[in-house]
Design an enzyme around this catalytic site. Structure first.
Site, PDB file in Angstrom:
ATOM      1  N   ASP A 200      -2.184   6.237  -3.276  1.00 23.85           N
ATOM      2  CA  ASP A 200      -1.074   5.393  -3.760  1.00 23.85           C
ATOM      3  C   ASP A 200      -0.304   5.749  -2.304  1.00 23.85           C
ATOM      4  O   ASP A 200      -1.174   6.583  -1.747  1.00 23.85           O
ATOM      5  CB  ASP A 200      -0.213   5.403  -4.769  1.00 23.85           C
ATOM      6  CG  ASP A 200       0.005   3.653  -4.359  1.00 23.85           C
ATOM      7  OD1 ASP A 200       1.016   3.315  -3.787  1.00 23.85           O
ATOM      8  OD2 ASP A 200       0.387   2.654  -5.854  1.00 23.85           O
ATOM      9  N   HIS A 222      -2.605   4.723   0.465  1.00 23.77           N
ATOM     10  CA  HIS A 222      -1.879   3.504   0.485  1.00 23.77           C
ATOM     11  C   HIS A 222      -1.211   4.242   2.140  1.00 23.77           C
ATOM     12  O   HIS A 222       0.017   3.639   3.173  1.00 23.77           O
ATOM     13  CB  HIS A 222      -1.382   2.633   0.424  1.00 23.77           C
ATOM     14  CG  HIS A 222      -2.272   2.355  -1.010  1.00 23.77           C
ATOM     15  ND1 HIS A 222      -1.474   1.721  -2.241  1.00 23.77           N
ATOM     16  CD2 HIS A 222      -3.308   2.369  -1.655  1.00 23.77           C
ATOM     17  CE1 HIS A 222      -2.212   1.207  -2.974  1.00 23.77           C
ATOM     18  NE2 HIS A 222      -3.411   1.141  -1.934  1.00 23.77           N
TER      19      HIS A 222
END
Length: 361
Positions: A200, A222
């Site tokens: 993430d 991410h």
């Protein structure tokens, strides 16, 4: 008859018993119980050594005395329970949290991972920080967090450095929503020299002021993110610097996301001298249409992005990725220069770019 020596010894013993723990006292917490934690917390030097934290319990190091040092030695692990955590919570002023050579704080995330993150079974957040007064967190080795790693909330004058977050096992074992650093309602926070492998955001700044993220490496997740901003009790980001970072093999490189239909402010954001490579979706993405973990395609201007500097951003994206995506409304005073991203293709639906900013898709 009581001698003078006996009386002196008795007096000293009574004084020692009555005197609170001194700054020099060191206490060690080890084993598989937290029963002595309340006593250990009173010490000014706390060692967490080869500790197994019982299921459903927090290693609660909140309310520490000013100037306390916490050292992690050996391996710290956590027994399994489906709950929200946190597994560790630390608060206080002028606190030092350090990792000894060879230590590991192992979240054993595979016990919780199901590939669904927030949508699956309940997973505990890992480390909650509420530190102030020039506190420092340095040299920690974090392995396989079940969920978000560092929740940095209501912190001020905090430096986090030389942290390793290694959740590479989650790439193939269902790790999801394993953010490295989540920052909210905090000020004057510096995060530097860290390495993050996760699934993430490497960092997500949801609110706060004067947050600096410098000289870090972010792998597989991410990327570096401001937001999502909006829909919380605090919806202002004023002052964020991401400088001299490397984002590698991640979904996105650099990102700002604001919530569709929400209100708030994103201002004084600076991305300077960052490098990206192996990016799978977007090299740079700035979007005002974020909602329920997705984008809607319709940007709203309730969280305007102003005073944005994007300078000397270099690197590459994969062949199927877009180099830059911008979809915003009410944005003002952007300054872009030295942005050179190769590979992939351009995004055709950009809108809302302030005129004269130098930004383009």
């Amino acid at each position: 008859m009581i001698s003078a020596n006996s009386l002196l010894i008795s007096t000293l013993c009574a004084f020692a018993i009555a005197t609170p723990l001194s700054k020099r006292d060191s206490c060690t917490l080890t084993g598989s119980s937290l029963s002595s934690l309340s006593t250990v917390k009173k010490c000014s030097s706390i060692v967490i050594k080869d500790l197994t934290v019982p299921a459903g319990q927090t290693l609660d190091l909140t309310g520490l005395s000013s100037g306390t040092t916490v050292t992690f030695e050996g391996t710290t692990t956590f027994q399994y329970k489906e709950w929200s955590g946190p597994l560790i919570s630390i608060s206080g002023s002028k606190i030092s949290v350090v990792g000894a050579s060879g230590h590991t704080i192992d979240g054993q995330g595979a016990k919780w991972w199901d590939g669904l993150g927030d949508s699956g079974k309940v997973k505990p957040k890992f480390v909650k920080l509420a530190l102030t007064g020039t506190s420092k967190v340095t040299g920690l080795n974090i392995k396989n967090a079940p969920h978000q790693v560092f929740s940095i909330n209501k912190c001020s004058d905090l430096t986090i450095s030389d942290i390793t977050i290694d959740i590479r096992d989650g790439d193939s074992a269902g790790g999801h929503n394993t953010d490295g650093f989540d920052v909210g309602s905090s000020s004057n926070v510096l995060i530097q020299g860290c390495t993050v492998y996760n699934q993430d955001d490497c960092i997500a700044v949801n609110s706060g002021s004067t947050i600096k993220f410098m000289n870090n490496y972010c792998y597989n997740g991410h990327g570096i993110s401001v937001g999502s901003v909006g829909g919380r009790s605090d919806n202002t980001v004023n002052g964020f610097w991401a400088e001299n970072n490397h984002v590698i093999n991640s979904d996105n490189g650099l990102r700002i996301k604001t919530v569709e239909g929400a209100t708030g402010t994103v201002t004084n954001v600076n991305f300077i001298s960052n490098k990206i490579s192996g990016i799978k979706s977007y090299g740079i993405v700035i979007e005002g249409d974020y909602l329920n973990s997705k984008t809607t395609g319709t940007a709203t201007g309730g969280v305007p992005i102003s005073n944005l500097v994007m300078k000397d951003i270099t690197g590459s994206v994969n062949s199927t990725a877009k180099r830059v995506k911008i979809l915003v409304k009410n944005a003002t005073n952007w300054q872009w220069s030295g942005v050179s991203i190769t590979g992939g293709s351009s995004y055709s639906g950009c809108s809302g770019i302030p005129s004269g900013s130098g930004a383009s898709c």
